[in-house]
Enzyme design. Structure first.
Site, PDB file in Angstrom:
ATOM      1  N   ASP A   1       0.843  -1.201   0.000  1.00  0.00           N
ATOM      2  CA  ASP A   1       0.000   0.000   0.000  1.00  0.00           C
ATOM      3  C   ASP A   1       0.876   1.249   0.000  1.00  0.00           C
ATOM      4  O   ASP A   1       2.037   1.197   0.414  1.00  0.00           O
ATOM      5  CB  ASP A   1      -0.867   0.050   1.264  1.00  0.00           C
ATOM      6  CG  ASP A   1      -2.024  -0.953   1.244  1.00  0.00           C
ATOM      7  OD1 ASP A   1      -2.222  -1.632   0.223  1.00  0.00           O
ATOM      8  OD2 ASP A   1      -2.722  -1.048   2.272  1.00  0.00           O
TER       9      ASP A   1
ATOM     10  N   ARG B   1      -1.343  -0.976  -8.341  1.00  0.00           N
ATOM     11  CA  ARG B   1      -2.725  -0.612  -7.986  1.00  0.00           C
ATOM     12  C   ARG B   1      -2.767   0.900  -8.118  1.00  0.00           C
ATOM     13  O   ARG B   1      -1.910   1.592  -7.582  1.00  0.00           O
ATOM     14  CB  ARG B   1      -3.080  -0.999  -6.550  1.00  0.00           C
ATOM     15  CG  ARG B   1      -4.464  -0.455  -6.125  1.00  0.00           C
ATOM     16  CD  ARG B   1      -4.669  -0.494  -4.619  1.00  0.00           C
ATOM     17  NE  ARG B   1      -4.717  -1.840  -4.131  1.00  0.00           N
ATOM     18  CZ  ARG B   1      -4.349  -2.174  -2.880  1.00  0.00           C
ATOM     19  NH1 ARG B   1      -3.906  -1.252  -2.036  1.00  0.00           N
ATOM     20  NH2 ARG B   1      -4.403  -3.422  -2.477  1.00  0.00           N
TER      21      ARG B   1
END
Ligand code: FAD
Length: 320
Positions: free
Chosen positions: A145, A195
Protein backbone atom coordinates in the site's frame (compact mmCIF):
# COMPACT_ATOMS: atom_id res chain seq x y z
CA UNK A 1 -26.26 24.28 22.27
CA UNK A 2 -26.31 22.47 18.93
CA UNK A 3 -29.33 23.08 16.75
CA UNK A 4 -30.26 19.64 15.37
CA UNK A 5 -32.52 21.02 12.62
CA UNK A 6 -29.65 23.06 11.23
CA UNK A 7 -27.33 20.05 11.31
CA UNK A 8 -29.94 17.96 9.46
CA UNK A 9 -30.48 20.57 6.79
CA UNK A 10 -26.82 21.03 6.10
CA UNK A 11 -26.19 17.31 5.86
CA UNK A 12 -28.92 17.15 3.18
CA UNK A 13 -27.18 19.95 1.35
CA UNK A 14 -23.94 18.00 1.38
CA UNK A 15 -25.60 15.37 -0.74
CA UNK A 16 -26.94 17.94 -3.18
CA UNK A 17 -23.90 19.85 -4.33
CA UNK A 18 -20.18 19.47 -4.35
CA UNK A 19 -19.72 23.22 -3.85
CA UNK A 20 -21.29 23.13 -0.41
CA UNK A 21 -19.26 20.14 0.67
CA UNK A 22 -16.09 21.47 2.11
CA UNK A 23 -17.19 23.70 5.00
CA UNK A 24 -19.68 21.30 6.56
CA UNK A 25 -17.49 18.33 5.71
CA UNK A 26 -14.66 19.89 7.63
CA UNK A 27 -16.88 20.26 10.67
CA UNK A 28 -18.11 16.68 10.40
CA UNK A 29 -14.66 15.29 9.75
CA UNK A 30 -13.21 17.11 12.75
CA UNK A 31 -16.11 16.01 14.90
CA UNK A 32 -15.86 12.35 13.85
CA UNK A 33 -12.37 12.28 15.29
CA UNK A 34 -13.71 13.42 18.64
CA UNK A 35 -16.37 10.68 18.75
CA UNK A 36 -16.27 7.86 21.30
CA UNK A 37 -14.54 4.80 19.81
CA UNK A 38 -17.66 2.67 20.37
CA UNK A 39 -19.74 4.90 18.10
CA UNK A 40 -17.08 4.98 15.38
CA UNK A 41 -16.87 1.17 15.70
CA UNK A 42 -20.62 0.79 15.24
CA UNK A 43 -20.66 2.76 11.99
CA UNK A 44 -17.44 1.18 10.72
CA UNK A 45 -18.69 -2.39 10.84
CA UNK A 46 -19.53 -2.46 7.13
CA UNK A 47 -15.93 -1.56 6.20
CA UNK A 48 -14.17 -4.17 8.33
CA UNK A 49 -14.44 -7.96 8.18
CA UNK A 50 -14.07 -8.30 11.96
CA UNK A 51 -11.42 -8.38 14.63
CA UNK A 52 -10.25 -11.98 14.06
CA UNK A 53 -8.73 -13.87 11.15
CA UNK A 54 -11.63 -16.36 11.24
CA UNK A 55 -14.08 -13.56 10.53
CA UNK A 56 -11.90 -12.37 7.66
CA UNK A 57 -11.76 -15.90 6.23
CA UNK A 58 -15.56 -16.12 6.31
CA UNK A 59 -15.84 -12.74 4.58
CA UNK A 60 -13.40 -13.81 1.83
CA UNK A 61 -15.22 -17.13 1.37
CA UNK A 62 -18.51 -15.25 0.88
CA UNK A 63 -16.87 -13.02 -1.74
CA UNK A 64 -15.17 -15.96 -3.48
CA UNK A 65 -18.53 -17.72 -3.75
CA UNK A 66 -19.74 -14.77 -5.83
CA UNK A 67 -16.66 -15.04 -8.07
CA UNK A 68 -15.01 -12.04 -6.40
CA UNK A 69 -11.33 -12.05 -5.37
CA UNK A 70 -9.94 -10.51 -2.20
CA UNK A 71 -6.84 -8.90 -0.81
CA UNK A 72 -6.49 -9.35 2.96
CA UNK A 73 -5.12 -6.61 5.17
CA UNK A 74 -4.19 -6.93 8.83
CA UNK A 75 -5.13 -3.52 10.18
CA UNK A 76 -2.32 -1.49 11.68
CA UNK A 77 0.01 1.34 10.67
CA UNK A 78 2.52 3.91 11.94
CA UNK A 79 4.20 1.39 14.19
CA UNK A 80 7.07 2.84 16.26
CA UNK A 81 8.46 -0.26 18.02
CA UNK A 82 10.34 -3.09 16.29
CA UNK A 83 8.66 -5.81 18.34
CA UNK A 84 5.23 -4.52 17.25
CA UNK A 85 6.34 -4.50 13.62
CA UNK A 86 7.57 -8.10 13.98
CA UNK A 87 4.25 -9.08 15.51
CA UNK A 88 2.46 -7.45 12.55
CA UNK A 89 4.68 -9.33 10.09
CA UNK A 90 3.92 -12.60 11.91
CA UNK A 91 0.21 -11.92 11.52
CA UNK A 92 0.77 -11.40 7.79
CA UNK A 93 2.63 -14.74 7.63
CA UNK A 94 -0.40 -16.29 9.31
CA UNK A 95 -2.66 -14.72 6.67
CA UNK A 96 -0.61 -16.34 3.89
CA UNK A 97 -0.84 -19.74 5.62
CA UNK A 98 -4.56 -19.25 6.13
CA UNK A 99 -5.10 -18.44 2.45
CA UNK A 100 -3.51 -21.77 1.50
CA UNK A 101 -5.27 -23.76 4.22
CA UNK A 102 -8.69 -22.44 3.24
CA UNK A 103 -7.98 -22.36 -0.52
CA UNK A 104 -9.00 -18.70 -0.67
CA UNK A 105 -8.83 -16.61 -3.83
CA UNK A 106 -6.93 -13.88 -2.04
CA UNK A 107 -3.58 -12.19 -1.67
CA UNK A 108 -2.00 -9.92 0.94
CA UNK A 109 -1.89 -6.12 1.22
CA UNK A 110 0.32 -4.39 3.77
CA UNK A 111 1.29 -0.92 4.91
CA UNK A 112 5.05 -0.19 4.96
CA UNK A 113 4.85 1.73 8.27
CA UNK A 114 3.16 -1.31 9.79
CA UNK A 115 6.30 -3.24 8.85
CA UNK A 116 8.50 -0.59 10.47
CA UNK A 117 9.29 1.87 7.66
CA UNK A 118 9.30 4.85 10.02
CA UNK A 119 11.62 3.01 12.42
CA UNK A 120 14.34 1.72 10.10
CA UNK A 121 14.21 1.30 6.32
CA UNK A 122 16.49 -1.73 6.21
CA UNK A 123 14.50 -3.47 8.92
CA UNK A 124 11.22 -2.80 7.06
CA UNK A 125 12.77 -4.03 3.81
CA UNK A 126 13.79 -7.32 5.43
CA UNK A 127 10.39 -7.75 7.01
CA UNK A 128 8.56 -7.26 3.70
CA UNK A 129 11.12 -9.42 1.88
CA UNK A 130 10.33 -12.29 4.23
CA UNK A 131 6.64 -11.94 3.37
CA UNK A 132 7.23 -11.72 -0.37
CA UNK A 133 9.51 -14.79 -0.19
CA UNK A 134 6.86 -16.71 1.75
CA UNK A 135 4.18 -15.64 -0.75
CA UNK A 136 6.39 -16.75 -3.65
CA UNK A 137 6.67 -20.21 -2.10
CA UNK A 138 2.90 -20.60 -2.08
CA UNK A 139 2.37 -18.94 -5.44
CA UNK A 140 0.84 -15.85 -3.91
CA UNK A 141 1.32 -12.09 -4.13
CA UNK A 142 2.03 -9.13 -1.84
CA UNK A 143 0.73 -5.63 -2.54
CA UNK A 144 2.51 -2.73 -0.86
CA UNK A 145 0.00 0.00 0.00
CA UNK A 146 1.04 3.63 -0.38
CA UNK A 147 0.82 5.89 2.66
CA UNK A 148 1.30 9.64 3.04
CA UNK A 149 3.91 11.62 1.12
CA UNK A 150 6.82 11.44 3.64
CA UNK A 151 6.88 7.73 2.75
CA UNK A 152 6.43 7.90 -1.03
CA UNK A 153 10.12 7.80 -2.00
CA UNK A 154 11.00 5.29 0.71
CA UNK A 155 8.17 2.99 -0.38
CA UNK A 156 9.11 3.21 -4.06
CA UNK A 157 12.76 2.46 -3.20
CA UNK A 158 11.75 -0.49 -1.11
CA UNK A 159 9.59 -1.79 -3.95
CA UNK A 160 12.39 -1.35 -6.52
CA UNK A 161 14.78 -3.38 -4.37
CA UNK A 162 12.23 -6.16 -3.95
CA UNK A 163 11.47 -6.12 -7.67
CA UNK A 164 15.11 -7.01 -8.37
CA UNK A 165 14.50 -10.44 -6.86
CA UNK A 166 10.76 -11.05 -7.01
CA UNK A 167 7.89 -10.86 -9.46
CA UNK A 168 5.11 -11.49 -6.94
CA UNK A 169 5.13 -8.00 -5.47
CA UNK A 170 3.17 -4.92 -6.50
CA UNK A 171 2.93 -1.26 -5.60
CA UNK A 172 0.19 1.33 -5.12
CA UNK A 173 0.36 4.77 -6.72
CA UNK A 174 -1.93 7.70 -5.91
CA UNK A 175 -3.44 9.79 -8.70
CA UNK A 176 -3.75 12.89 -6.50
CA UNK A 177 0.05 13.24 -6.38
CA UNK A 178 1.45 15.43 -9.16
CA UNK A 179 4.58 13.25 -9.32
CA UNK A 180 2.66 10.08 -10.18
CA UNK A 181 2.92 10.18 -13.99
CA UNK A 182 6.69 10.57 -13.75
CA UNK A 183 6.83 7.71 -11.21
CA UNK A 184 4.88 5.57 -13.69
CA UNK A 185 7.38 6.34 -16.45
CA UNK A 186 10.24 5.20 -14.18
CA UNK A 187 8.45 2.18 -12.74
CA UNK A 188 7.20 0.99 -16.14
CA UNK A 189 10.81 0.14 -16.95
CA UNK A 190 10.69 -2.52 -14.22
CA UNK A 191 7.44 -4.08 -15.46
CA UNK A 192 5.46 -3.06 -12.41
CA UNK A 193 2.21 -4.58 -11.13
CA UNK A 194 0.28 -1.50 -10.03
CA UNK A 195 -2.72 -0.61 -7.99
CA UNK A 196 -3.88 2.85 -9.01
CA UNK A 197 -6.06 4.75 -6.52
CA UNK A 198 -6.90 8.41 -5.98
CA UNK A 199 -5.15 8.61 -2.60
CA UNK A 200 -6.66 9.08 0.84
CA UNK A 201 -4.23 11.18 2.90
CA UNK A 202 -4.36 14.97 3.26
CA UNK A 203 -1.51 16.38 1.18
CA UNK A 204 -0.49 20.00 0.45
CA UNK A 205 -1.54 21.65 -2.82
CA UNK A 206 2.13 22.09 -3.73
CA UNK A 207 2.44 18.34 -4.36
CA UNK A 208 -1.13 17.14 -4.84
CA UNK A 209 -4.14 17.93 -7.00
CA UNK A 210 -6.96 19.00 -4.73
CA UNK A 211 -9.90 19.23 -7.15
CA UNK A 212 -11.98 16.25 -8.20
CA UNK A 213 -11.51 16.80 -11.94
CA UNK A 214 -7.75 17.34 -11.63
CA UNK A 215 -7.41 14.06 -9.75
CA UNK A 216 -9.59 12.24 -12.28
CA UNK A 217 -7.50 13.56 -15.18
CA UNK A 218 -4.26 12.48 -13.54
CA UNK A 219 -5.83 9.09 -12.78
CA UNK A 220 -6.71 8.50 -16.43
CA UNK A 221 -3.37 9.82 -17.68
CA UNK A 222 -1.53 7.48 -15.28
CA UNK A 223 -3.76 4.53 -16.19
CA UNK A 224 -3.10 5.03 -19.89
CA UNK A 225 0.67 5.18 -19.28
CA UNK A 226 0.53 2.00 -17.22
CA UNK A 227 -1.45 0.17 -19.92
CA UNK A 228 0.77 1.45 -22.75
CA UNK A 229 3.73 -0.43 -21.39
CA UNK A 230 1.79 -3.64 -20.88
CA UNK A 231 1.81 -3.52 -17.09
CA UNK A 232 -0.81 -5.18 -14.90
CA UNK A 233 -3.11 -2.65 -13.23
CA UNK A 234 -5.49 -2.94 -10.29
CA UNK A 235 -7.97 -0.17 -11.11
CA UNK A 236 -8.95 0.79 -7.56
CA UNK A 237 -11.85 3.22 -7.43
CA UNK A 238 -15.56 3.51 -6.66
CA UNK A 239 -15.89 6.55 -8.91
CA UNK A 240 -18.38 5.52 -11.58
CA UNK A 241 -17.00 8.14 -14.00
CA UNK A 242 -13.50 6.64 -13.74
CA UNK A 243 -14.82 3.10 -14.03
CA UNK A 244 -16.73 4.01 -17.21
CA UNK A 245 -13.66 5.77 -18.64
CA UNK A 246 -11.51 2.74 -17.76
CA UNK A 247 -14.01 0.49 -19.58
CA UNK A 248 -13.65 2.74 -22.67
CA UNK A 249 -9.84 2.77 -22.44
CA UNK A 250 -9.69 -1.02 -22.11
CA UNK A 251 -11.79 -1.36 -25.29
CA UNK A 252 -9.98 1.32 -27.28
CA UNK A 253 -6.51 0.08 -26.33
CA UNK A 254 -7.60 -3.54 -26.69
CA UNK A 255 -6.22 -4.46 -23.26
CA UNK A 256 -6.57 -8.15 -22.55
CA UNK A 257 -8.31 -9.37 -19.40
CA UNK A 258 -5.12 -10.78 -17.93
CA UNK A 259 -3.66 -7.26 -17.74
CA UNK A 260 -6.04 -5.64 -15.27
CA UNK A 261 -8.58 -6.07 -12.52
CA UNK A 262 -10.91 -3.70 -10.74
CA UNK A 263 -10.52 -3.22 -7.01
CA UNK A 264 -12.82 -1.83 -4.32
CA UNK A 265 -12.98 -1.53 -0.56
CA UNK A 266 -15.16 -3.79 1.54
CA UNK A 267 -18.58 -2.25 2.17
CA UNK A 268 -18.34 0.49 -0.47
CA UNK A 269 -20.54 0.70 -3.63
CA UNK A 270 -21.50 -2.97 -3.73
CA UNK A 271 -23.90 -2.13 -6.58
CA UNK A 272 -20.95 -1.10 -8.75
CA UNK A 273 -18.92 -4.10 -7.58
CA UNK A 274 -21.71 -6.43 -8.75
CA UNK A 275 -22.05 -4.60 -12.06
CA UNK A 276 -18.35 -5.03 -12.82
CA UNK A 277 -18.48 -8.68 -11.77
CA UNK A 278 -21.56 -9.17 -13.94
CA UNK A 279 -19.78 -7.58 -16.90
CA UNK A 280 -17.26 -10.40 -16.69
CA UNK A 281 -14.33 -8.36 -15.38
CA UNK A 282 -12.14 -9.54 -12.54
CA UNK A 283 -12.81 -7.69 -9.30
CA UNK A 284 -10.93 -7.82 -6.02
CA UNK A 285 -12.15 -6.51 -2.68
CA UNK A 286 -9.84 -5.10 -0.02
CA UNK A 287 -10.75 -6.96 3.18
CA UNK A 288 -9.30 -5.32 6.29
CA UNK A 289 -9.54 -7.05 9.65
CA UNK A 290 -7.96 -7.02 13.10
CA UNK A 291 -8.04 -5.18 16.36
CA UNK A 292 -6.36 -1.98 15.11
CA UNK A 293 -9.42 -0.83 13.20
CA UNK A 294 -9.64 2.76 14.43
CA UNK A 295 -7.44 4.85 12.02
CA UNK A 296 -8.74 2.91 9.01
CA UNK A 297 -12.34 3.47 10.11
CA UNK A 298 -11.81 7.17 10.61
CA UNK A 299 -10.46 7.45 7.04
CA UNK A 300 -13.45 5.57 5.63
CA UNK A 301 -15.93 7.65 7.59
CA UNK A 302 -14.28 10.85 6.45
CA UNK A 303 -14.88 9.71 2.88
CA UNK A 304 -18.55 9.22 3.51
CA UNK A 305 -20.18 12.35 4.89
CA UNK A 306 -23.57 10.61 4.97
CA UNK A 307 -22.36 8.11 7.54
CA UNK A 308 -20.31 10.74 9.33
CA UNK A 309 -23.51 12.78 9.48
CA UNK A 310 -25.37 9.92 11.16
CA UNK A 311 -22.64 9.70 13.75
CA UNK A 312 -22.73 13.42 14.24
CA UNK A 313 -26.47 13.34 14.89
CA UNK A 314 -26.22 10.26 17.09
CA UNK A 315 -23.64 11.79 19.33
CA UNK A 316 -25.55 14.96 19.93
CA UNK A 317 -28.76 13.03 20.48
CA UNK A 318 -27.06 11.64 23.63
CA UNK A 319 -27.50 15.13 25.06
CA UNK A 320 -31.26 15.15 24.58
C1 FAD B 1 -8.71 -1.57 -3.23
C2 FAD B 1 -8.31 -0.21 -2.75
C3 FAD B 1 -7.09 -0.02 -2.15
C4 FAD B 1 -6.67 1.25 -1.74
N1 FAD B 1 -5.40 1.43 -1.29
C5 FAD B 1 -4.99 2.69 -1.01
C6 FAD B 1 -3.63 2.97 -0.70
O1 FAD B 1 -2.76 2.07 -0.66
N2 FAD B 1 -3.28 4.26 -0.43
C7 FAD B 1 -4.18 5.29 -0.48
O2 FAD B 1 -3.80 6.43 -0.26
N3 FAD B 1 -5.48 5.04 -0.77
C8 FAD B 1 -5.90 3.80 -1.03
N4 FAD B 1 -7.22 3.58 -1.37
C9 FAD B 1 -8.23 4.64 -1.14
C10 FAD B 1 -8.38 5.55 -2.33
O3 FAD B 1 -7.20 6.31 -2.48
C11 FAD B 1 -9.58 6.49 -2.18
O4 FAD B 1 -9.46 7.25 -1.04
C12 FAD B 1 -10.92 5.83 -2.10
O5 FAD B 1 -10.96 4.69 -2.91
C13 FAD B 1 -12.01 6.79 -2.54
O6 FAD B 1 -11.75 7.25 -3.84
P1 FAD B 1 -12.61 6.80 -5.11
O7 FAD B 1 -11.71 6.61 -6.26
O8 FAD B 1 -13.45 5.66 -4.76
O9 FAD B 1 -13.45 8.10 -5.47
P2 FAD B 1 -14.45 9.00 -4.60
O10 FAD B 1 -14.83 10.10 -5.51
O11 FAD B 1 -13.89 9.33 -3.28
O12 FAD B 1 -15.66 8.03 -4.37
C14 FAD B 1 -16.56 7.69 -5.41
C15 FAD B 1 -17.87 7.27 -4.79
O13 FAD B 1 -17.66 6.09 -4.01
C16 FAD B 1 -18.45 6.13 -2.85
N5 FAD B 1 -17.60 6.07 -1.67
C17 FAD B 1 -16.28 6.33 -1.60
N6 FAD B 1 -15.83 6.09 -0.36
C18 FAD B 1 -16.90 5.68 0.37
C19 FAD B 1 -17.08 5.26 1.70
N7 FAD B 1 -16.09 5.22 2.56
N8 FAD B 1 -18.34 4.88 2.07
C20 FAD B 1 -19.35 4.89 1.20
N9 FAD B 1 -19.22 5.27 -0.06
C21 FAD B 1 -18.04 5.67 -0.47
C22 FAD B 1 -19.26 7.41 -2.91
O14 FAD B 1 -20.48 7.11 -3.51
C23 FAD B 1 -18.44 8.28 -3.80
O15 FAD B 1 -19.20 9.23 -4.43
C24 FAD B 1 -7.60 2.33 -1.84
C25 FAD B 1 -8.84 2.14 -2.44
C26 FAD B 1 -9.19 0.91 -2.91
C27 FAD B 1 -10.52 0.76 -3.59
Amino acid sequence: MINFKVVDLEITEINQGESKLSFINNIIVTTVQLMPKSVVGFFSKKYIAGDTIDKAVQCVKDLNEKGIFATMDVLGESITQKDEAIEAKNKCLEVLDTIVKNKLNANLSLKPTQMGLNIDEEFAYNQIKELVEKAKGINNFVRIDMEDSPFTDKTINLFKRLKNDFNNVGLVLQAYLKRTTSDVITLNKLGTNYRLCKGIYIEPATIAYKDKQGIRENYLKSLELMFKNGNYVGIATHDEYLINEAYKMIKEMNISKDKFEFQMLLGVREDLRDRINGDGYKIRIYVPFGKDWYPYSIRRLKENPQIAGHIFKNIFSFEK
